[in-house]
Design a protein around this motif. Structure first.
Motif, PDB file in Angstrom:
ATOM      1  N   GLY A 127       0.702  -1.195  -0.111  1.00  0.00           N
ATOM      2  CA  GLY A 127      -0.021  -0.124  -0.028  1.00  0.00           C
ATOM      3  C   GLY A 127       0.785   1.217  -0.201  1.00  0.00           C
ATOM      4  N   GLU A 128       0.093   2.327   0.289  1.00  0.00           N
ATOM      5  CA  GLU A 128       0.885   3.773   0.415  1.00  0.00           C
ATOM      6  C   GLU A 128       1.804   3.858   1.389  1.00  0.00           C
ATOM      7  OE1 GLU A 128      -0.073   6.234  -1.980  1.00  0.00           O
ATOM      8  OE2 GLU A 128      -0.977   4.401  -2.986  1.00  0.00           O
ATOM      9  N   VAL A 129       3.071   4.481   1.255  1.00  0.00           N
ATOM     10  CA  VAL A 129       4.024   4.788   2.116  1.00  0.00           C
ATOM     11  C   VAL A 129       4.390   6.214   1.934  1.00  0.00           C
ATOM     12  CG1 VAL A 129       6.382   4.151   2.820  1.00  0.00           C
ATOM     13  CG2 VAL A 129       4.874   2.369   2.140  1.00  0.00           C
ATOM     14  N   THR A 130       4.603   6.638   3.098  1.00  0.00           N
ATOM     15  CA  THR A 130       5.257   8.079   3.114  1.00  0.00           C
ATOM     16  C   THR A 130       6.620   7.958   3.886  1.00  0.00           C
ATOM     17  OG1 THR A 130       3.442   9.136   3.119  1.00  0.00           O
ATOM     18  CG2 THR A 130       5.202  10.637   3.835  1.00  0.00           C
ATOM     19  N   ILE A 131       7.787   8.636   3.075  1.00  0.00           N
ATOM     20  CA  ILE A 131       9.014   8.625   3.812  1.00  0.00           C
ATOM     21  C   ILE A 131       9.731  10.042   3.776  1.00  0.00           C
ATOM     22  CG2 ILE A 131       9.814   6.289   3.639  1.00  0.00           C
ATOM     23  CD1 ILE A 131      11.270   6.981   0.970  1.00  0.00           C
ATOM     24  N   ARG A 132      10.664  10.296   4.566  1.00  0.00           N
ATOM     25  CA  ARG A 132      11.131  11.674   4.819  1.00  0.00           C
ATOM     26  C   ARG A 132      12.693  11.806   4.385  1.00  0.00           C
ATOM     27  NH1 ARG A 132      10.370  12.187  10.497  1.00  0.00           N
ATOM     28  NH2 ARG A 132      11.595  14.041  10.309  1.00  0.00           N
ATOM     29  N   LEU A 133      13.055  12.650   3.507  1.00  0.00           N
ATOM     30  CA  LEU A 133      14.307  12.690   3.063  1.00  0.00           C
ATOM     31  C   LEU A 133      14.868  14.190   3.531  1.00  0.00           C
ATOM     32  CD1 LEU A 133      16.739  12.225   1.322  1.00  0.00           C
ATOM     33  CD2 LEU A 133      15.544  13.383  -0.681  1.00  0.00           C
ATOM     34  N   ASN A 134      15.874  14.251   4.170  1.00  0.00           N
ATOM     35  CA  ASN A 134      16.384  15.570   4.719  1.00  0.00           C
ATOM     36  C   ASN A 134      17.925  15.703   4.313  1.00  0.00           C
ATOM     37  OD1 ASN A 134      16.376  17.702   6.285  1.00  0.00           O
ATOM     38  ND2 ASN A 134      16.530  16.838   8.047  1.00  0.00           N
TER      39      ASN A 134
ATOM     40  N   ALA B 253      13.017  -0.461   3.835  1.00  0.00           N
ATOM     41  CA  ALA B 253      13.046  -1.026   2.460  1.00  0.00           C
ATOM     42  C   ALA B 253      12.913   0.043   1.373  1.00  0.00           C
ATOM     43  CB  ALA B 253      12.237  -2.119   1.955  1.00  0.00           C
ATOM     44  N   GLU B 254      11.707   0.987   1.606  1.00  0.00           N
ATOM     45  CA  GLU B 254      11.483   1.967   0.673  1.00  0.00           C
ATOM     46  C   GLU B 254      12.538   3.246   0.829  1.00  0.00           C
ATOM     47  OE1 GLU B 254       7.793  -0.009   1.252  1.00  0.00           O
ATOM     48  OE2 GLU B 254       9.484   0.518   2.707  1.00  0.00           O
ATOM     49  N   ALA B 255      12.988   3.228   2.041  1.00  0.00           N
ATOM     50  CA  ALA B 255      14.344   4.373   2.139  1.00  0.00           C
ATOM     51  C   ALA B 255      15.429   3.655   1.412  1.00  0.00           C
ATOM     52  CB  ALA B 255      14.587   4.434   3.582  1.00  0.00           C
ATOM     53  N   ALA B 256      15.768   2.658   1.321  1.00  0.00           N
ATOM     54  CA  ALA B 256      16.755   2.092   0.661  1.00  0.00           C
ATOM     55  C   ALA B 256      16.567   2.143  -0.931  1.00  0.00           C
ATOM     56  CB  ALA B 256      16.877   0.471   0.762  1.00  0.00           C
ATOM     57  N   MET B 257      15.371   2.039  -1.369  1.00  0.00           N
ATOM     58  CA  MET B 257      15.035   2.180  -2.802  1.00  0.00           C
ATOM     59  C   MET B 257      15.448   3.789  -3.117  1.00  0.00           C
ATOM     60  SD  MET B 257      11.420   0.195  -3.021  1.00  0.00           S
ATOM     61  CE  MET B 257      11.222  -1.504  -2.519  1.00  0.00           C
ATOM     62  N   LEU B 258      14.837   4.548  -2.193  1.00  0.00           N
ATOM     63  CA  LEU B 258      15.075   5.930  -2.613  1.00  0.00           C
ATOM     64  C   LEU B 258      16.733   6.405  -2.537  1.00  0.00           C
ATOM     65  CD1 LEU B 258      14.393   8.791  -2.951  1.00  0.00           C
ATOM     66  CD2 LEU B 258      14.250   9.179  -0.546  1.00  0.00           C
ATOM     67  N   VAL B 259      17.302   5.800  -1.811  1.00  0.00           N
ATOM     68  CA  VAL B 259      18.929   6.055  -1.690  1.00  0.00           C
ATOM     69  C   VAL B 259      19.492   5.364  -2.880  1.00  0.00           C
ATOM     70  CG1 VAL B 259      21.050   5.297  -0.680  1.00  0.00           C
ATOM     71  CG2 VAL B 259      18.936   6.145   0.815  1.00  0.00           C
ATOM     72  N   ASN B 260      19.055   4.242  -3.521  1.00  0.00           N
ATOM     73  CA  ASN B 260      19.486   3.557  -4.543  1.00  0.00           C
ATOM     74  C   ASN B 260      19.481   4.398  -5.718  1.00  0.00           C
ATOM     75  OD1 ASN B 260      20.346   0.766  -5.720  1.00  0.00           O
ATOM     76  ND2 ASN B 260      18.638   1.239  -7.077  1.00  0.00           N
ATOM     77  N   TYR B 261      18.100   5.185  -5.971  1.00  0.00           N
ATOM     78  CA  TYR B 261      17.701   5.884  -7.249  1.00  0.00           C
ATOM     79  C   TYR B 261      18.578   7.138  -7.069  1.00  0.00           C
ATOM     80  CZ  TYR B 261      14.721   8.061 -10.452  1.00  0.00           C
ATOM     81  OH  TYR B 261      14.222   8.626 -11.506  1.00  0.00           O
ATOM     82  N   LEU B 262      19.045   7.626  -5.994  1.00  0.00           N
ATOM     83  CA  LEU B 262      19.799   8.920  -5.656  1.00  0.00           C
ATOM     84  C   LEU B 262      21.063   8.632  -6.213  1.00  0.00           C
ATOM     85  CD1 LEU B 262      18.387  10.206  -2.286  1.00  0.00           C
ATOM     86  CD2 LEU B 262      18.254  11.389  -4.614  1.00  0.00           C
TER      87      LEU B 262
END
Length: 436
Positions: A38-45, A328-337
Motif C-alpha cells: 500500500g501507500e508509504v510516506t518517507i522523509r528525506l532531509n 526498504a522504501e528508504a533504501a529504494m530512494l537512496v538507490n535511486y539517488l
C-alpha cells in the motif's frame, strides 16, 4: 557552538534510549527490511542551497513517478540549522528516514545506534559501482552505516591567467612535485609580482592534515586516539608561518584574511592568487568567482612523489535511520539517488564528484572545461590512492577550526610550533575522550 551543544544533549538522550531497550549494536533495527503493502510516506532531509533544493526535489519527483506508492516528504536547512534540527529529531525518536550525513558527524550518529546497517537493505540498494576504499569510509565497527554519495580529492587548482600575466610556466614535473618544489614555484610567483600576488595559502583543514600524516608514514587517528606525532603536526602548523616569512602568502594579515574569507572574497576567488590547495571539485566555483576557466588541476605535492598516500574522501553520505518504519522504501530512494542515470544527470556535481563510477564517467563524456577536469581528476590520481583511513572519531568534529586556531597562534608568535602541536593534540584528545 550552539549546534554542538544540541548534539551533546542528543547524545545523552540517545544513550538513554539505547540503555532503555533499543540495544547498543551499531546499525541495529527491529523493523524487517521488506516493502510495505500500500501507500508509504518517507522523509528525506539534507542541507544545502537553492540549486541543491531544486535538483533534489526534481529527482524526488522522478522517483515518485517510478514508485507511485512511495511518497517522499522533503526537508532541508542550511549547514548549522541542519545539525541543530537533526540532533533534536534524533533525540526525540523522530529522525528522517533518509538523511544527508557528513564524515565529521558519522561516528556520533553511527555510534549512538541511530543509523541502519545498510547491508540489511542490500536487496534494494546496489553499492557495486562505488570503490571499496570509499565505501569503507562509511563503515563503523564493520557495519555499513552510510554510503558515500560523492567523493572529494585534494589537489592544487592553478589559475593560468595569473601565471601568464607574470610570464611564468608550471614546472614540467608539476604532476608529481614535492613540497619543496611546490614552495619554490609559489615563491617565484610572489617574487615576480613584487608581493602583489599570493603564491598559495598553506593547507589548513582536516583532509589536508590526514594526507600530511600519511605522507610522513603516520595516521591522524587510530580508533579514538590522536595518533599523529607532535613533530609531524608541528611542521604542518609551522607551514603558514614559513610561507608568510618567505613571501608566498604576502603577509600575516593577508594569510589571516584568506583563511576566514568566503570563496568569492578570497584572493584566489578574486584572481589575486596563483595556486589553491583544496578539494578538486572546487575548481568550477573558483573559476566562476575569478572569471576565468583557464585553470589546471594538479595532484597535491607529496613527500615522496608517487606514493600511495592519497585517498578518496566522502564528500557527503546518505544514511537511513535505524528507527525508520519503512527501511526498504528508504533504501529504494537512496538507490535511486545513487545509481539512476537520470538522477545522476540532474544532480550533477553540485554535491561533489559522484561516488558511483558509472555516473561519474557518464557525466564526464558530456562535460567540458573545469567540470570535466574535476570529474576526470579521480583517474589522474588513481595510482597514488591507498587504503582509506578510519572515519573521524566522535568529538573531533571541530578539527578544521582547531587547526586554524593553532596555526594562527604560530603565525602570530603566540606559541612555538611544537608547543602548539602538543597543546592541539591534548585538546583534541580531551574532546574525543569526553564524547566517547
Amino acid at each position: 557552538m550552539k549546534h554542538m551543544q544540541k548534539i551533546i544533549a542528543a547524545c545523552a538522550s540517545l544513550a538513554m534510549l539505547a540503555l532503555s531497550g533499543c540495544g547498543t549494536s551499531v546499525g541495529a533495527s527491529n523493523v524487517p527490511v521488506v516493502p510495505t503493502k500500500g501507500e508509504v510516506t518517507i522523509r528525506l532531509n539534507w542541507w544545502g542551497g537553492d540549486s541543491r533544493v531544486k535538483n533534489t526535489e526534481q529527482v524526488v519527483k522522478a522517483f515518485e513517478k517510478e514508485h507511485p506508492n512511495i511518497h517522499v516528504q522533503t526537508e532541508y536547512s542550511d549547514w548549522t540549522g541542519y545539525w541543530d534540527k537533526l540532533a533534536v529529531q534524533s533525540a526525540g525518536g523522530n529522525a528522517p528516514d533518509v538523511m544527508q550525513m557528513d564524515e565529521l558527524y558519522l561516528s556520533f550518529y553511527g555510534g549512538m545506534n541511530a543509523l541502519l546497517d545498510l547491508n540489511k537493505a542490500k536487496k534494494y540498494l546496489d553499492l557495486s559501482n562505488i570503490d571499496s576504499s570509499l565505501l569503507d569510509m562509511g563503515k563503523l565497527d564493520g557495519e555499513q552505516v552510510a554510503v558515500p554519495l560523492s567523493t572529494a580529492q585534494y589537489g592544487v587548482i592553478v589559475n593560468n591567467d595569473v601565471l601568464d600575466t607574470l610570464g611564468l610556466k608550471l614546472p614540467e614535473n608539476a604532476d608529481s612535485w614535492t613540497w619543496d618544489e611546490f614552495e619554490d614555484f609559489a615563491k617565484k610567483v610572489a617574487d615576480a609580482s613584487n608581493g602583489k600576488i599570493v603564491g598559495a595559502i598553506a593547507p589548513n583543514n582536516g583532509y589536508a592534515l590526514q594526507l600530511w600524516a600519511r605522507q610522513h608514514g603516520e595516521r591522524l587517528f587510530k580508533g579514538d586516539t590522536v595518533a599523529i606525532s607532535p613533530g609531524t603536526l608541528a611542521k604542518f602548523l609551522q607551514m603558514p608561518a614559513d610561507w608568510v616569512d618567505n613571501g608566498i602568502e604576502v603577509s600575516k594579515e593577508t594569510w589571516s584574511e584568506n583563511v576566514t574569507a568566503s570563496l568569492n572574497d578570497s584572493a584566489f576567488g578574486k584572481g589575486q592568487q596563483a595556486m589553491m590547495l583544496t578539494q578538486a571539485s572546487q575548481i568550477t566555483p573558483y573559476a566562476q568567482a575569478a572569471g576565468t576557466s583557464n585553470m589546471t588541476l594538479l595532484p597535491v605535492p607529496q613527500v615522496k612523489p608517487g606514493a600511495k598516500t592519497n585517498y578518496l574522501k566522502p564528500g557527503m553520505y546518505w544514511c537511513i535511520s535505524s528507527g525508520s518504519e519503512h527501511p526498504a522504501e528508504a533504501a529504494m530512494l537512496v538507490n535511486y539517488l545513487l545509481n539512476n542515470e537520470k538522477a545522476g544527470k540532474i544532480l550533477g556535481t553540485e554535491r561533489g564528484i559522484p561516488a558511483n563510477n558509472d555516473i561519474r564517467k557518464n557525466l564526464s563524456t558530456s562535460a567540458t572545461g573545469t567540470d570535466k577536469r574535476s570529474l576526470d581528476f579521480v583517474d589522474k590520481i588513481e595510482s597514488t590512492i591507498g587504503k582509506a583511513p578510519g572515519i573521524t572519531p566522535n568529538g573531533a568534529s571541530d578539527l578544521d577550526s582547531l587547526i586554524v586556531r593553532y596555526q594562527q597562534d604560530v603565525v602570530f608568535g603566540k606559541q612555538k610550533p611544537l608547543a602548539a602541536a602538543k597543546a592541539m593534540i591534548s585538546e583534541l584528545q580531551e574532546s574525543i575522550d569526553f564524547n566517547s
